[in-house]
Design a protein around this motif. Structure first.
Motif, short mmCIF file in Angstrom:
data_model
loop_
_atom_site.label_atom_id
_atom_site.label_comp_id
_atom_site.label_asym_id
_atom_site.label_seq_id
_atom_site.Cartn_x
_atom_site.Cartn_y
_atom_site.Cartn_z
N TYR A 1 5.82 129.86 42.93
CA TYR A 1 6.77 128.79 42.64
C TYR A 1 8.05 128.91 43.47
O TYR A 1 8.83 127.98 43.51
N THR B 1 7.50 123.47 44.12
CA THR B 1 8.02 123.21 42.77
C THR B 1 6.91 122.88 41.78
O THR B 1 7.07 123.06 40.59
N LEU B 2 5.77 122.37 42.29
CA LEU B 2 4.67 122.02 41.40
C LEU B 2 3.39 122.70 41.87
O LEU B 2 3.11 122.74 43.07
N THR C 1 5.01 122.23 36.39
CA THR C 1 6.23 122.93 36.76
C THR C 1 6.14 124.41 36.38
O THR C 1 5.22 124.82 35.67
#
Lengths: 263, 274, 276
Positions: B55, B59-60, B65
């Motif tokens: 991460y 971000t994904l 998340t």
């Protein structure tokens, strides 16, 4: 020298006999190869190139390292010496007219070659059926890779040998082994390739001996090792010599203070 | 009175007695126990670091998340660590069948499964629980969720059902040892593999494999489906919503399956032997 | 350890299904066939049957002390495993202490005791006493009865000096005495002893034999003993059952056997196939 070759050959033959457990190991390594590949692909899907590696490199890395687990002894928390110290059987080994460390190197090398022969090819082949692979065709590259594997194996053996020796003092090396295993698993690049780590973490992890076991041979095969083959070999050999030397010193100390359990 | 003495000792009592004996045995090697426990904490934490590293670059992952993935990871790991604590004695079954010590299990007047699950119990396994629980707490704090009673119930239920499912997997993996003594590593695929696969969003495996992991080997019900409910996330594979609450049913079915398989295996062992 | 204390063990209660006159072990046509698949050609596999125990008839009355002898692989341990419920017979009928071992394995477990000479059932890292306490709970031995039995065996087998020592520190002879106690604490009606004197020194062997004979005389516990040791048979067994290739080759009193030929010759012949 001949006695060591014989020991290695016998150990090799013994491990080649474990066909069904090798088959089970191959199945396991392959399944985990799949899961690891999917995790890496999830990362590469969003960043097409990380540190010069594309998605095919990542897939290759994933299955290649699964193939290296058994011969490199990545999951092994020591050598077969540890249990012998715990039970006291080591007394027999100590009185053998051979060099103790070389004897165990020979036995472990036989194991490594045997499991390499039985377990290494299938995960890569199966992986290649389902994922894009980027294996180089140049025989020189493969020769360099094998050379690095040899050096990496020496590093792995000398680390595991050191851990096993701890049993001479604590009568139980498993606690020590559990911690070094956890650290080594991460630092060798088995969880994530070191090259996919944040640059600063990567540059630190590249200096540990575990880097020479998994990450560096793979980088040499892909031709992305900074410093090239010369650096890879020099780095690995330096660690191997240092650790083998430490093992030698500790062997001497252990011999002097032998407390063989159970007389 | 006489009647109750004639009946065999209840399996849970026998299990706890044996666990106590094994713990006391392990306690004889305190230093080693402490270090192996620490090793377990480390191993589990390093997996977590790997997720954080992933991460740090994006971000994904699979459309989820970091806190969402941490929730998946945390619930899976807590459920697994609990099952590991209770049932991973099954792992030594292949060895005890090969060495013939399994015969001793059959001459005791208590449940075979209780004896096998308690085998070689060591408190070091608590080590796995520590980082797992910490991660889950972190995820719960970080998730921007409104905690309704239903959400809380499903969250707790996830761990209970996951625990039961993983225990069933342990027992089924023990059954593999009866069929092939060398197959210990295949049995590991079943248990550790399903744990590993459920730590991440199921979307990373793509649709075909994702569906297989839902309907063939139902690891999706360990955490994935109930997590979709808790996180309020639409099902990326477009599966019907009631599946999100199907975990208890799946857990019951698999626990029954495991119990039946175990009984069949004990019978088979007694008819083929060594 | 030389003599047993004079106080007799209290009478044990026989289960109602098993009046004292009935045999405690009753096997008729007991057979065990192992089948395995052997490679026959490149891909084909063929079923291969091996008859380990071949239609054995065995009747043991309560209180008998039977020596069960035969070469390795003759079917001794397969028989014992069927008698304990570990293995299911392929055919024949079998009842032990009033139970069908296969169907009532768990119930039977509380009526039998087993000693494996080469495999300990004790907890390696814990004091000997702890293994006994665990067995008390597992076998649901009433506390008073347990205290009584433990005191009796502690004295009879001279366990006192090492009762609180971890099992891993015990000598082979001490461990065997511990294992024998562990098999007897729950007052079994039948005890199987597999090579109980193997590897013991002369003194320990003597002590174990004396104890077993006294136990059998005093409590009427039925004992089935497998052994390679001629002296074990000579000093203990009133009856000898010999087995070879899964079939009973001799079943009778030790005297009759001895009258026929010298026991040692018989045993040597029996074991000559394997050079014991």
């Amino acid at each position: 020298m001949r006695v060591y070759l014989t020991a290695a050959r016998l150990s090799l033959r013994r491990h080649l006999a474990y066909r069904s457990s090798a088959a089970a190991g191959v199945a396991t390594n392959t399944v985990f190869g799949f899961i690891r590949t999917f995790v890496l692909l999830a990362l590469w899907r969003q960043k097409t190139v990380i540190n010069g590696w594309d998605a095919a490199d990542a897939c290759t890395y994933s299955f290649l390292t699964q193939a290296l687990i058994a011969p490199m002894g990545v999951f092994m928390t020591g050598t077969e010496l540890g249990p012998r110290i715990r039970t006291g059987d080591v007394a027999v080994d100590l009185y053998r007219p051979v060099d103790f460390q070389s004897w165990w190197l020979a036995l472990d090398a036989g194991r490594a070659v045997g499991s390499g022969m039985l377990r290494s090819l299938p995960p890569v082949l199966v992986g290649a059926l389902f994922f894009p692979m980027a294996l180089p065709l140049s025989p020189l590259r493969w020769a360099a890779f094998l050379l690095c594997c040899l050096v990496g194996y020496l590093v792995s053996f000398s680390l595991r040998y050191l851990i096993s020796l701890v049993a001479f003092w604590t009568m139980d090396e498993r606690g020590m082994a559990a911690i070094t295993f956890a650290v080594g698993f991460f630092c060798s690049g088995m969880i994530l390739p070191l090259t996919a780590m944040p640059p600063r973490l990567d540059s630190v992890l590249q200096l540990t001996p575990w880097a020479a076991v998994i990450q560096i041979p793979a980088s040499v095969l892909f031709g992305t090792q900074s410093g090239g083959l010369a650096y890879a070999l020099a780095f690995g050999l330096a660690w191997a010599l240092l650790l083998l030397g430490a093992g030698r010193l500790l062997t001497g100390a252990a011999r002097r203070k032998v407390v063989v359990q159970g007389g | 009175m006489a009647e109750s003495v004639e009946r065999p000792l209840p399996a849970p009592v026998a299990y706890l007695l044996l666990v106590r004996m094994w713990s006391r045995s392990a306690w004889q090697y305190r230093a080693s126990l402490l270090l192996t426990g620490l090793g377990q904490i480390l191993t589990t934490s390093l997996d977590l670091i790997a997720i954080l590293v992933l991460y740090s670059q994006v971000t994904l992952i699979g459309g989820f998340t970091l806190p969402q993935t941490l929730y998946l990871y945390g619930t899976t790991r807590v459920a697994f660590a609990l099952s590991d604590l209770v049932a991973s004695g099954v792992e030594t079954l292949a060895d005890s069948i090969r060495l013939g010590t399994f015969d001793l299990v059959l001459i005791r007047p208590v449940s075979t499964l209780a004896q096998v699950m308690a085998d070689q119990f060591t408190p070091k396994r608590f080590g796995k629980l520590v980082p797992a629980a910490a991660t889950l707490v972190w995820a719960l704090i970080d998730l921007p969720l409104h905690w309704t009673p239903a959400r809380i119930a499903v969250c707790v239920g996830t761990i209970v059902c996951g625990f039961v499912l993983f225990c069933a997997f342990w027992v089924l993996s023990g059954c593999i040892s009866f069929l092939a003594v060398d197959a210990r590593e295949v049995a590991n695929t079943f248990t550790y593999g399903s744990e590993f696969a459920t730590e991440y969003p199921l979307t990373i495996f793509g649709r075909p494999l994702g569906l297989a992991l839902t309907f063939v080997l139902p690891v999706a019900f360990v955490t994935w489906q109930p997590a979709l409910y808790v996180l309020g996330h639409p099902d990326p594979f477009g599966l019907p919503g009631f599946l999100r609450l199907a975990s208890p049913a799946v857990a019951v079915v698999f626990a029954a399956l495991a119990a039946l398989a175990w009984r069949a295996c004990i019978r088979r062992y007694r008819s083929t032997g060594s | 350890m030389t003599a047993l204390p004079s106080q007799p063990l209290p009478d044990r209660a026989e289960p109602p299904t098993n009046p004292p006159t009935d045999p405690v072990i009753l096997a008729e046509g007991l057979t065990k066939v192992f089948s395995s698949r052997a490679r026959a050609g490149r891909l084909r596999r063929e079923r291969v049957d091996f008859t380990a125990v071949d239609a054995i008839d065995l009747r043991v009355a309560p209180g008998e002390l039977v020596g069960y002898i035969g070469p390795n692989g003759a079917g001794k341990s397969t028989t014992i495993k069927m008698l304990t419920g570990i293995l299911t017979p392929s055919s024949g009928t079998l009842r032990v202490a009033g139970y069908d071992p296969q169907r009532d394995r768990v119930k039977l477990a509380r009526r039998i005791g087993v000693v494996f000479g080469q495999r300990t059932t004790l907890w390696w890292d814990l004091p000997l006493r702890d293994s006994f306490t665990l067995l008390q709970r597992l076998y649901r031995i009433p506390p008073a009865r347990f205290a009584e039995n433990l005191a009796f065996y502690t004295e009879a087998l001279d366990l006192g000096p090492f009762l609180d020592r971890p099992v891993r520190q015990l000598s082979l002879g001490q461990r065997m005495r511990g294992d024998i106690t562990a098999a007897l604490l729950h007052d079994p009606a039948v005890v199987y002893l597999d090579e109980p004197t193997i590897g013991l020194d002369v003194v320990s062997k003597h002590a174990v034999r004396e104890f077993l004979r006294d136990l059998n005389l005093r409590t009427g516990t039925t004992i089935l003993l497998t052994t390679h040791d001629v002296d074990d048979i000579e000093r203990l067994c009133s009856r000898v059952v010999a087995i070879d290739h899964g079939r009973v080759t001799y079943d009778g009193s030790l005297e009759a056997l001895r009258a026929e030929r010298d026991l040692e010759t018989v045993v040597r012949e029996l074991y000559s196939r394997q050079g014991v």
